[in-house]
Design a protein around this motif. Structure first.
Motif, PDB file in Angstrom:
ATOM      1  N   PHE A 365      27.973  30.837  41.053  1.00  0.00           N
ATOM      2  CA  PHE A 365      28.966  31.715  40.426  1.00  0.00           C
ATOM      3  C   PHE A 365      28.700  33.197  40.709  1.00  0.00           C
ATOM      4  CE2 PHE A 365      30.528  34.334  36.955  1.00  0.00           C
ATOM      5  CZ  PHE A 365      31.769  33.804  36.649  1.00  0.00           C
ATOM      6  N   ILE A 366      29.727  33.913  41.149  1.00  0.00           N
ATOM      7  CA  ILE A 366      29.610  35.375  41.294  1.00  0.00           C
ATOM      8  C   ILE A 366      30.470  36.060  40.233  1.00  0.00           C
ATOM      9  CG2 ILE A 366      30.042  37.382  42.757  1.00  0.00           C
ATOM     10  CD1 ILE A 366      29.480  35.613  45.183  1.00  0.00           C
ATOM     11  N   ARG A 367      31.743  35.703  40.216  1.00  0.00           N
ATOM     12  CA  ARG A 367      32.651  36.270  39.208  1.00  0.00           C
ATOM     13  C   ARG A 367      33.877  35.366  39.094  1.00  0.00           C
ATOM     14  NH1 ARG A 367      33.113  39.412  43.787  1.00  0.00           N
ATOM     15  NH2 ARG A 367      35.121  39.171  44.835  1.00  0.00           N
ATOM     16  N   ALA A 368      34.706  35.673  38.111  1.00  0.00           N
ATOM     17  CA  ALA A 368      35.964  34.950  37.979  1.00  0.00           C
ATOM     18  C   ALA A 368      37.096  35.961  38.009  1.00  0.00           C
ATOM     19  CB  ALA A 368      35.978  34.165  36.678  1.00  0.00           C
ATOM     20  N   VAL A 369      38.304  35.469  38.271  1.00  0.00           N
ATOM     21  CA  VAL A 369      39.466  36.357  38.265  1.00  0.00           C
ATOM     22  C   VAL A 369      40.548  35.703  37.414  1.00  0.00           C
ATOM     23  CG1 VAL A 369      41.188  37.567  39.681  1.00  0.00           C
ATOM     24  CG2 VAL A 369      38.920  37.038  40.646  1.00  0.00           C
ATOM     25  N   ASN A 370      41.159  36.500  36.537  1.00  0.00           N
ATOM     26  CA  ASN A 370      42.269  36.002  35.741  1.00  0.00           C
ATOM     27  C   ASN A 370      43.529  36.003  36.607  1.00  0.00           C
ATOM     28  OD1 ASN A 370      44.642  36.039  34.066  1.00  0.00           O
ATOM     29  ND2 ASN A 370      43.301  36.434  32.316  1.00  0.00           N
ATOM     30  N   GLY A 371      44.132  34.836  36.779  1.00  0.00           N
ATOM     31  CA  GLY A 371      45.297  34.680  37.661  1.00  0.00           C
ATOM     32  C   GLY A 371      46.522  35.436  37.184  1.00  0.00           C
ATOM     33  N   ARG A 372      46.585  35.746  35.897  1.00  0.00           N
ATOM     34  CA  ARG A 372      47.766  36.470  35.386  1.00  0.00           C
ATOM     35  C   ARG A 372      47.597  37.973  35.565  1.00  0.00           C
ATOM     36  NH1 ARG A 372      47.786  32.293  31.741  1.00  0.00           N
ATOM     37  NH2 ARG A 372      49.707  31.069  31.745  1.00  0.00           N
ATOM     38  N   THR A 373      46.440  38.486  35.088  1.00  0.00           N
ATOM     39  CA  THR A 373      46.248  39.946  35.085  1.00  0.00           C
ATOM     40  C   THR A 373      45.514  40.427  36.331  1.00  0.00           C
ATOM     41  OG1 THR A 373      44.126  39.700  33.996  1.00  0.00           O
ATOM     42  CG2 THR A 373      46.053  39.909  32.567  1.00  0.00           C
ATOM     43  N   LYS A 374      44.914  39.484  37.089  1.00  0.00           N
ATOM     44  CA  LYS A 374      44.077  39.780  38.270  1.00  0.00           C
ATOM     45  C   LYS A 374      42.807  40.556  37.882  1.00  0.00           C
ATOM     46  CE  LYS A 374      47.614  38.203  40.648  1.00  0.00           C
ATOM     47  NZ  LYS A 374      47.984  36.949  40.022  1.00  0.00           N
ATOM     48  N   ARG A 375      42.511  40.565  36.598  1.00  0.00           N
ATOM     49  CA  ARG A 375      41.282  41.240  36.157  1.00  0.00           C
ATOM     50  C   ARG A 375      40.057  40.427  36.541  1.00  0.00           C
ATOM     51  NH1 ARG A 375      40.964  42.115  30.110  1.00  0.00           N
ATOM     52  NH2 ARG A 375      38.742  42.154  30.651  1.00  0.00           N
ATOM     53  N   ILE A 376      38.973  41.129  36.884  1.00  0.00           N
ATOM     54  CA  ILE A 376      37.712  40.472  37.227  1.00  0.00           C
ATOM     55  C   ILE A 376      36.982  40.143  35.924  1.00  0.00           C
ATOM     56  CG2 ILE A 376      35.474  40.771  38.391  1.00  0.00           C
ATOM     57  CD1 ILE A 376      37.190  41.450  40.580  1.00  0.00           C
ATOM     58  N   LEU A 377      36.464  38.929  35.850  1.00  0.00           N
ATOM     59  CA  LEU A 377      35.798  38.486  34.629  1.00  0.00           C
ATOM     60  C   LEU A 377      34.346  38.132  34.931  1.00  0.00           C
ATOM     61  CD1 LEU A 377      38.568  35.894  33.642  1.00  0.00           C
ATOM     62  CD2 LEU A 377      38.496  38.315  33.000  1.00  0.00           C
ATOM     63  N   GLY A 378      33.455  38.577  34.065  1.00  0.00           N
ATOM     64  CA  GLY A 378      32.038  38.239  34.208  1.00  0.00           C
ATOM     65  C   GLY A 378      31.768  36.834  33.703  1.00  0.00           C
ATOM     66  N   ARG A 379      30.528  36.367  33.910  1.00  0.00           N
ATOM     67  CA  ARG A 379      30.210  34.978  33.530  1.00  0.00           C
ATOM     68  C   ARG A 379      30.384  34.699  32.050  1.00  0.00           C
ATOM     69  NH1 ARG A 379      25.446  33.305  35.935  1.00  0.00           N
ATOM     70  NH2 ARG A 379      24.737  32.066  34.197  1.00  0.00           N
ATOM     71  N   ASP A 380      30.168  35.722  31.197  1.00  0.00           N
ATOM     72  CA  ASP A 380      30.234  35.485  29.756  1.00  0.00           C
ATOM     73  C   ASP A 380      31.601  35.789  29.151  1.00  0.00           C
ATOM     74  OD1 ASP A 380      27.615  34.630  29.753  1.00  0.00           O
ATOM     75  OD2 ASP A 380      26.848  36.687  29.545  1.00  0.00           O
ATOM     76  N   HIS A 381      32.575  36.025  29.993  1.00  0.00           N
ATOM     77  CA  HIS A 381      33.921  36.298  29.483  1.00  0.00           C
ATOM     78  C   HIS A 381      34.481  35.042  28.800  1.00  0.00           C
ATOM     79  CE1 HIS A 381      37.989  37.979  29.378  1.00  0.00           C
ATOM     80  NE2 HIS A 381      38.365  36.736  29.630  1.00  0.00           N
ATOM     81  N   VAL A 382      34.921  35.201  27.557  1.00  0.00           N
ATOM     82  CA  VAL A 382      35.442  34.059  26.801  1.00  0.00           C
ATOM     83  C   VAL A 382      36.877  33.754  27.236  1.00  0.00           C
ATOM     84  CG1 VAL A 382      36.027  33.215  24.491  1.00  0.00           C
ATOM     85  CG2 VAL A 382      33.922  34.526  24.841  1.00  0.00           C
ATOM     86  N   LEU A 383      37.100  32.491  27.590  1.00  0.00           N
ATOM     87  CA  LEU A 383      38.419  32.081  28.099  1.00  0.00           C
ATOM     88  C   LEU A 383      39.376  31.775  26.956  1.00  0.00           C
ATOM     89  CD1 LEU A 383      37.134  29.735  30.939  1.00  0.00           C
ATOM     90  CD2 LEU A 383      37.882  32.117  31.123  1.00  0.00           C
ATOM     91  N   GLU A 384      40.663  31.846  27.289  1.00  0.00           N
ATOM     92  CA  GLU A 384      41.682  31.546  26.279  1.00  0.00           C
ATOM     93  C   GLU A 384      42.525  30.366  26.719  1.00  0.00           C
ATOM     94  OE1 GLU A 384      43.997  34.970  25.141  1.00  0.00           O
ATOM     95  OE2 GLU A 384      42.129  36.146  25.062  1.00  0.00           O
ATOM     96  N   ASP A 385      43.154  29.743  25.731  1.00  0.00           N
ATOM     97  CA  ASP A 385      44.011  28.608  26.008  1.00  0.00           C
ATOM     98  C   ASP A 385      45.105  29.017  27.001  1.00  0.00           C
ATOM     99  OD1 ASP A 385      44.857  25.963  25.620  1.00  0.00           O
ATOM    100  OD2 ASP A 385      46.411  26.623  24.236  1.00  0.00           O
TER     101      ASP A 385
END
Ligand code: GTP
Ligand code: MG
Length: 395
Positions: A365-385
């Motif tokens: 894992f390096i990072r995640a990206v939110n497909g809606r906002t295109k924001r970069i998310l760190g490993r500890d970013h809490v996901l939403e439904d």
């Protein structure tokens, strides 16, 4: 591994009917105790809002289906033999079959709305039993089953542990490995179960307290009163007030079969159905469907589908997240739109999702990206439904 739900209860209450309706697997159903001996396993689907509606394009699920923006997310069900009081001492079929439930994330305890069965599942006449009475002993048998797993060889282990100066949590964790329990939950259970400071004082009562705590926090359950089609509305309201979900597994089974045969149009969980071709139905079929329709109108559907969704979303607190490889088009590498829908516990993070998709993806894992906002998310970013997430991993 998808979510696994265990269907438990005393014999003859309607477990297999409920299971068969939800999974559309044909299994043995009989009006006598211990029809089921070997466990039945199958897949049911719970509803979620599919992000395809935000995208304006049809999704292509790897598993399950999607209809009009309602995604069907697979959940495994397992239907086991009936439990009787004293099963942990070998009564009835004993409780060895509960080992099939080791990995269960939660339980649906089925009870008979009509109160017609004694504790061994024999018919003794309508209303002779308080339907909720079994809830207590069935819960107790599950607790004792787990307490046995914990106690097995424990004293020997405790001596060894004491001489090595180890931690009790670790021993318990080892004992219940394969039960899919979070180590954090074990530590919490060990704290709240008042474990004696001198481990030589460990007795069966301690194992039972610990098992109670673990079931309460890690394998919670709901009570489903089935055969709801056989009771009146006053009886149903009383069961609901006491916390049971009133359903009719049998009527759900009728609807699924009729729908499969192309006789009616029915989407599981709907509060009603429509007949596709009335002249095609014989009188018996019409009468049966009329009874189902009447029940559905005052019960708000058969509520079989809702019972599972209630357990998954409200009690287990799961959310649905959609991992993709292309955050702009929401596809996998082959261009399939929103191919996967993954159930995660509320509070799960980007790294939890990565590990759920593939352990390798978690490790890299390096990072995640939110497909809606295109924001970069760190490993500890809490996901939403409903999140659509791309995981970026090292090569
Ligand atoms: N009217 C009505 N009958 C039901 C319903 N669910 C089950 N039954 C009947 O109750 C009887 C027992 O059903 P099963 O599903 O075999 O019950 P079980 O709990 O799996 O039984 P064991 O495997 O023996 O423990 C059968 O005659 C079913 O047709 C329901 O929702 N409504
Ligand atoms: Mg059965």
């Amino acid at each position: 591994m998808s979510l696994l739900i265990g269907i438990i209860g005393k014999p003859n209450v309607g477990k297999s009917t409920f299971f068969s309706a939800l999974t559309e697997n044909a299994v043995e159903i009989g009006d006598y105790p211990f029809t089921t001996i070997e466990s039945n396993k199958g897949v049911t689907y719970i509803r979620a809002k599919c992000p395809e509606t935000d995208l304006g394009k049809k999704c292509k699920p790897n598993f399950g289906k999607c209809a009009n923006g309602t995604r069907l997310v697979p959940v495994e069900l397992i239907d086991v033999a009936g439990l009787v009081p004293g099963a942990h001492e070998g009564k009835g079929l004993g409780n060895k079959f509960l080992d099939d439930l080791r990995r269960a994330d939660g339980f649906i305890q089925v009870i008979d709305s009509t109160g017609s069965l004694d504790q061994n599942g024999n018919s003794v006449g309508r209303g002779k039993f308080d339907p909720l009475d079994d809830a207590e002993f069935v819960h107790r048998e599950i607790v004792l089953w787990l307490a046995n797993i914990i106690s097995d060889g424990l004293i020997r282990n405790i001596r060894k542990l004491e001489s090595e100066g180890g931690k009790i949590e670790n021993i318990i964790y080892e004992k219940v490995s394969g039960l899919g329990i979070d180590p954090k939950d074990i530590s919490a259970a060990v704290k709240s179960a008042a474990i004696p400071s001198n481990l030589k004082e460990w007795d069966e009562g301690v194992s039972v307290r610990l098992a109670e705590e673990i079931i309460r926090t890690s394998k919670p359950g709901i009570i489903v009163a089935t055969k709801g089609d056989k009771i009146d509305q006053v009886e149903a309201s009383k069961l609901k007030e006491r916390g049971a979900q009133v359903v009719s597994g049998d009527f759900e089974l009728v609807l699924r079969k009729a729908s499969k045969a192309g006789l009616i149009s029915y989407f599981p969980g709907d509060v009603s159905f429509s007949v596709i071709d009335l002249p095609k139905l014989n009188q018996a079929q019409r009468d049966a469907l009329k009874r189902v329709e009447d029940f559905m109108s005052h019960n708000g559907g058969t509520r079989t589908q809702e019972a599972v969704e209630y357990l998954v979303y409200k009690v287990l607190g799961m959310i649905v997240v959609y991992p993709v490889e292309d955050e702009n088009h929401w596809t996998d590498k082959n261009g399939n739109i929103l191919p996967d829908a993954i159930l995660l516990r509320q509070g799960s993070t980007a790294i939890d999702l990565a590990y759920k998709v593939h352990s390798d993806l978690g490790d890299r894992f390096i990072r995640a990206v939110n497909g809606r906002t295109k924001r970069i998310l760190g490993r500890d970013h809490v996901l939403e439904d409903g999140d659509v997430i791309k995981i970026v991993a090292a090569r």
